[in-house]
Write an enzyme that holds these catalytic residues in place. Structure first.
Site, short mmCIF file in Angstrom:
data_model
loop_
_atom_site.label_atom_id
_atom_site.label_comp_id
_atom_site.label_asym_id
_atom_site.label_seq_id
_atom_site.Cartn_x
_atom_site.Cartn_y
_atom_site.Cartn_z
N SER A 13 41.22 30.79 26.26
CA SER A 13 42.34 31.72 26.07
C SER A 13 42.00 33.07 26.71
O SER A 13 42.88 33.72 27.29
CB SER A 13 42.62 31.91 24.58
N ARG B 124 33.41 22.32 25.38
CA ARG B 124 33.58 22.48 26.83
C ARG B 124 32.25 22.39 27.55
O ARG B 124 32.12 21.81 28.61
CB ARG B 124 34.21 23.85 27.14
N HIS C 31 43.49 23.10 25.19
CA HIS C 31 43.90 22.76 23.83
C HIS C 31 44.88 21.58 23.85
O HIS C 31 44.79 20.66 23.05
CB HIS C 31 44.62 23.95 23.16
N LYS D 231 40.93 39.75 14.36
CA LYS D 231 40.57 39.25 15.69
C LYS D 231 41.43 39.90 16.77
O LYS D 231 41.26 39.61 17.95
CB LYS D 231 40.73 37.73 15.74
P1 ADP Z 1 38.30 29.72 18.03
O1 ADP Z 1 38.52 31.21 17.98
O2 ADP Z 1 38.30 29.07 16.69
O3 ADP Z 1 37.17 29.26 18.91
P2 ADP Z 1 40.03 28.75 20.14
O4 ADP Z 1 41.53 28.75 20.16
O5 ADP Z 1 39.33 29.54 21.18
O6 ADP Z 1 39.67 29.19 18.68
O7 ADP Z 1 39.51 27.25 20.23
C1 ADP Z 1 39.87 26.27 19.29
C2 ADP Z 1 39.13 24.98 19.60
O8 ADP Z 1 39.58 24.46 20.85
C3 ADP Z 1 37.62 25.12 19.73
O9 ADP Z 1 37.02 23.95 19.20
C4 ADP Z 1 37.38 25.18 21.20
O10 ADP Z 1 36.10 24.69 21.56
C5 ADP Z 1 38.48 24.25 21.70
N1 ADP Z 1 38.83 24.56 23.07
C6 ADP Z 1 39.10 25.77 23.60
N2 ADP Z 1 39.36 25.69 24.94
C7 ADP Z 1 39.24 24.37 25.25
C8 ADP Z 1 39.33 23.61 26.47
N3 ADP Z 1 39.55 24.21 27.65
N4 ADP Z 1 39.14 22.28 26.41
C9 ADP Z 1 38.88 21.67 25.22
N5 ADP Z 1 38.73 22.33 24.05
C10 ADP Z 1 38.91 23.65 24.06
#
Ligand code: ADP
Length: 163
Positions: free
Chosen positions: A127, A89, A16, A40
């Site tokens: 996460s 990703r 992120h 969630k």
């Molecule tokens: P959600 O539950 O909305 O998917 P996340 O916090 O898991 O929320 O992810 C938010 C955004 O960040 C999504 O677009 C996800 O693809 C992106 N994201 C998550 N992990 C990574 C990473 N390792 N590298 C780049 N983008 C990421």
């Protein structure tokens, strides 16, 4: 242009962070929107997730961190965002992200979704993976910002105190 970066961020990872950093240099402002939906079952309360993101992005200009619930398009309108930012990703993200992007466009056709491809070194990070490693006492220092690592260690030590 102002970008809205919505997500659960439960917790914020270096993946992120990589996206936020790169977006900060591409756009005039980045609003990180933390989903507060308790259905969630997040491990961190929304206030904690906001504090983690604020502390970890303090060195960057033009970052705002907010919480939201409900439709992302409404959040974008309220905060006068010009576009939605999401990260990709792997191919496995693509189908789901494309569906959300089409849904959002059908609700507000003026709002574009912009995807940034993750840096290769962060492409394995999520996460959920970080929580799993932290739960079993593995090293997470290379996966998350310092403040998040501290909070995760505290959380899992209190849930599973070392004998
Ligand atoms: P959600 O539950 O909305 O998917 P996340 O916090 O898991 O929320 O992810 C938010 C955004 O960040 C999504 O677009 C996800 O693809 C992106 N994201 C998550 N992990 C990574 C990473 N390792 N590298 C780049 N983008 C990421």
């Amino acid at each position: 242009m102002r970008a809205l970066y919505p997500g659960s961020f439960d917790p914020l990872t270096n993946g992120h962070m990589d996206l936020i950093e790169r977006a900060a240099s591409l756009f005039g402002g980045v609003i990180v929107a933390v989903l507060s939906n308790p259905n969630k079952k997040p491990v961190f309360r929304v206030e904690q997730r906001i504090a983690q993101i604020q502390a970890s992005t303090a060195y960057l200009d033009g970052i705002e961190v907010i919480s939201f619930d409900g439709l992302t398009v409404n959040c974008a309108e309220t905060h006068r965002a010009d576009l939605i930012l999401r990260g990709l990703r792997a191919m496995s993200d693509f189908e789901y992200e494309l569906q959300i992007a089409h849904t959002n466009r059908s609700l507000d056709e003026t709002l574009e979704t912009v995807f940034l491809a993750t840096s290769a070194r962060h492409s394995f990070l999520s996460s959920s993976v970080v929580k799993e490693v932290a739960r079993f006492g593995g090293t997470i220092d290379h996966m998350v910002p310092e403040v998040v690592a501290k909070d995760l260690i505290k959380l899992f030590n209190s849930a599973f105190p070392p004998r």
